[in-house]
Design a protein around this motif. Structure first.
Motif, PDB file in Angstrom:
ATOM      1  N   GLN A  77       0.816  -1.219   0.000  1.00  0.00           N
ATOM      2  CA  GLN A  77       0.000   0.000   0.000  1.00  0.00           C
ATOM      3  C   GLN A  77       0.854   1.276   0.000  1.00  0.00           C
ATOM      4  O   GLN A  77       0.488   2.263  -0.630  1.00  0.00           O
ATOM      5  N   ASP A  78       1.974   1.270   0.712  1.00  0.00           N
ATOM      6  CA  ASP A  78       2.806   2.479   0.750  1.00  0.00           C
ATOM      7  C   ASP A  78       4.091   2.319  -0.056  1.00  0.00           C
ATOM      8  O   ASP A  78       5.075   3.024   0.153  1.00  0.00           O
ATOM      9  N   SER A  79       4.060   1.395  -1.012  1.00  0.00           N
ATOM     10  CA  SER A  79       5.199   1.187  -1.908  1.00  0.00           C
ATOM     11  C   SER A  79       5.174   2.220  -3.038  1.00  0.00           C
ATOM     12  O   SER A  79       4.128   2.806  -3.324  1.00  0.00           O
ATOM     13  N   PRO A  80       6.331   2.442  -3.694  1.00  0.00           N
ATOM     14  CA  PRO A  80       6.353   3.413  -4.801  1.00  0.00           C
ATOM     15  C   PRO A  80       5.505   2.962  -5.980  1.00  0.00           C
ATOM     16  O   PRO A  80       5.131   1.788  -6.081  1.00  0.00           O
ATOM     17  N   SER A  81       5.223   3.889  -6.862  1.00  0.00           N
ATOM     18  CA  SER A  81       4.423   3.597  -8.048  1.00  0.00           C
ATOM     19  C   SER A  81       5.040   2.438  -8.837  1.00  0.00           C
ATOM     20  O   SER A  81       6.252   2.414  -9.062  1.00  0.00           O
ATOM     21  N   PRO A  82       4.224   1.457  -9.258  1.00  0.00           N
ATOM     22  CA  PRO A  82       4.770   0.284  -9.959  1.00  0.00           C
ATOM     23  C   PRO A  82       5.063   0.574 -11.428  1.00  0.00           C
ATOM     24  O   PRO A  82       4.508  -0.044 -12.340  1.00  0.00           O
ATOM     25  N   ASP A  83       5.959   1.519 -11.677  1.00  0.00           N
ATOM     26  CA  ASP A  83       6.220   1.970 -13.048  1.00  0.00           C
ATOM     27  C   ASP A  83       7.547   1.461 -13.618  1.00  0.00           C
ATOM     28  O   ASP A  83       7.926   1.831 -14.723  1.00  0.00           O
ATOM     29  N   ASN A 123       4.787 -11.371   7.563  1.00  0.00           N
ATOM     30  CA  ASN A 123       4.386 -12.397   6.603  1.00  0.00           C
ATOM     31  C   ASN A 123       3.255 -11.907   5.715  1.00  0.00           C
ATOM     32  O   ASN A 123       3.235 -12.153   4.506  1.00  0.00           O
ATOM     33  N   SER A 124       2.304 -11.201   6.306  1.00  0.00           N
ATOM     34  CA  SER A 124       1.168 -10.676   5.560  1.00  0.00           C
ATOM     35  C   SER A 124       1.624  -9.646   4.526  1.00  0.00           C
ATOM     36  O   SER A 124       1.215  -9.681   3.366  1.00  0.00           O
ATOM     37  N   ASN A 125       2.496  -8.727   4.940  1.00  0.00           N
ATOM     38  CA  ASN A 125       2.981  -7.688   4.028  1.00  0.00           C
ATOM     39  C   ASN A 125       3.855  -8.274   2.921  1.00  0.00           C
ATOM     40  O   ASN A 125       3.784  -7.854   1.769  1.00  0.00           O
ATOM     41  N   LEU A 126       4.675  -9.250   3.286  1.00  0.00           N
ATOM     42  CA  LEU A 126       5.550  -9.910   2.324  1.00  0.00           C
ATOM     43  C   LEU A 126       4.728 -10.661   1.280  1.00  0.00           C
ATOM     44  O   LEU A 126       4.959 -10.539   0.070  1.00  0.00           O
ATOM     45  N   THR A 127       3.741 -11.413   1.733  1.00  0.00           N
ATOM     46  CA  THR A 127       2.879 -12.172   0.829  1.00  0.00           C
ATOM     47  C   THR A 127       2.105 -11.237  -0.086  1.00  0.00           C
ATOM     48  O   THR A 127       1.984 -11.490  -1.292  1.00  0.00           O
ATOM     49  N   TYR A 151       2.991  -8.282  -1.142  1.00  0.00           N
ATOM     50  CA  TYR A 151       3.895  -7.770  -2.173  1.00  0.00           C
ATOM     51  C   TYR A 151       4.151  -8.829  -3.251  1.00  0.00           C
ATOM     52  O   TYR A 151       4.044  -8.557  -4.448  1.00  0.00           O
ATOM     53  N   LEU A 152       4.475 -10.032  -2.828  1.00  0.00           N
ATOM     54  CA  LEU A 152       4.836 -11.085  -3.775  1.00  0.00           C
ATOM     55  C   LEU A 152       3.671 -11.468  -4.686  1.00  0.00           C
ATOM     56  O   LEU A 152       3.857 -11.749  -5.867  1.00  0.00           O
ATOM     57  N   GLU A 153       2.467 -11.465  -4.140  1.00  0.00           N
ATOM     58  CA  GLU A 153       1.308 -11.901  -4.909  1.00  0.00           C
ATOM     59  C   GLU A 153       0.717 -10.805  -5.797  1.00  0.00           C
ATOM     60  O   GLU A 153       0.215 -11.088  -6.879  1.00  0.00           O
ATOM     61  N   LYS A 154       0.799  -9.563  -5.335  1.00  0.00           N
ATOM     62  CA  LYS A 154      -0.018  -8.524  -5.974  1.00  0.00           C
ATOM     63  C   LYS A 154       0.754  -7.408  -6.671  1.00  0.00           C
ATOM     64  O   LYS A 154       0.152  -6.543  -7.291  1.00  0.00           O
ATOM     65  N   ARG A 155       2.053  -7.392  -6.553  1.00  0.00           N
ATOM     66  CA  ARG A 155       2.833  -6.298  -7.157  1.00  0.00           C
ATOM     67  C   ARG A 155       2.874  -6.488  -8.677  1.00  0.00           C
ATOM     68  O   ARG A 155       3.504  -7.428  -9.186  1.00  0.00           O
ATOM     69  N   PRO A 156       2.233  -5.622  -9.460  1.00  0.00           N
ATOM     70  CA  PRO A 156       2.111  -5.871 -10.903  1.00  0.00           C
ATOM     71  C   PRO A 156       3.415  -5.781 -11.678  1.00  0.00           C
ATOM     72  O   PRO A 156       3.570  -6.410 -12.719  1.00  0.00           O
ATOM     73  N   CYS A 157       4.372  -4.976 -11.173  1.00  0.00           N
ATOM     74  CA  CYS A 157       5.625  -4.785 -11.917  1.00  0.00           C
ATOM     75  C   CYS A 157       6.721  -5.760 -11.495  1.00  0.00           C
ATOM     76  O   CYS A 157       7.843  -5.690 -12.003  1.00  0.00           O
TER      77      CYS A 157
END
Length: 200
Positions: free
Chosen positions: A16-22, A103-107, A109-115
């Motif tokens: 949620q607070d990660s940089p733009s997936p560009d 674990n929740s935040n890591l999962t 990121y791994l599952e949903k980060r589009p870039c």
């Protein structure tokens, strides 16, 4: 294709607070004390880029680094991507609630980060049969999209006997075999990453 510049960008607690997936991202994950920070520093040729710690589980945030790549052809432009240093798993001395959040935040990121394009799963070459690494490998293969690559990178190979290293290579023909101490395998990993991201 080589890395010519690497800079820390920002840390995030979750997707949620990660940089733009560009930009295409390469995620480095592994058990605590597998040599993740050392590898990132060697790979980018930046000694203090990723902070290593003698305390397992010290990296609690998702750390983003901007990476600039360049081919040897002067007329071609720079290419850009990101390396992502993820919290180590298998840490012991943290509370259960904190471990659950990580674990929740890591999962997420791994599952949903589009870039996210490449997972680099670091495995200690001396301990390749640990259940936690097998679970991570199964999880990555379960969530992997068609446009993503999993690289198994075996660290600390300088601590293996020659016969044991040969056996490990036979059993893992697609693996990358790394010694930060002797700078072995680092170029192989860099080439595998750049070929997949940029076709070079």
């Amino acid at each position: 294709m080589r890395i010519v510049e690497a800079n820390f960008m920002e840390s995030a607690q979750s997707i949620q607070d990660s940089p733009s997936p560009d930009k295409a991202e390469v995620a480095f994950l592994g058990r605590s004390n597998v040599g993740k920070s050392s590898l990132l520093n060697t790979l980018t040729n930046r000694k203090g880029l990723a902070k290593s710690s003698s305390t397992p589980g010290k990296t609690q945030l998702i750390n983003y680094f901007n990476i600039k790549f360049k081919t040897d052809k002067e007329d071609l432009p720079f290419l850009y991507g990101r390396f992502v240093d993820l919290p180590g798993f298998g840490y012991a001395k943290v509370s259960k609630s904190l471990k659950r959040d990580w674990n929740s935040n890591l999962t997420g990121y791994l599952e949903k980060r589009p870039c996210l394009q490449i997972f680099v799963h670091l495995i200690d070459a001396r301990h390749t049969d640990l259940a936690i690494d097998k679970n991570v490998d199964e999880f990555l293969n379960t969530i992997k999209r068609g446009d993503q690559l999993i690289i198994n990178a075996f660290t600390k190979i300088d601590k293996l006997k020659k016969n044991d290293l040969q056996k490990l290579k036979r059993e893992n023909p697609d693996g990358i075999f790394i010694s930060n101490l002797k700078k072995q395998g680092v170029i192989d990993l860099q080439n595998k990453i750049t070929e997949y991201l940029f076709g070079n």
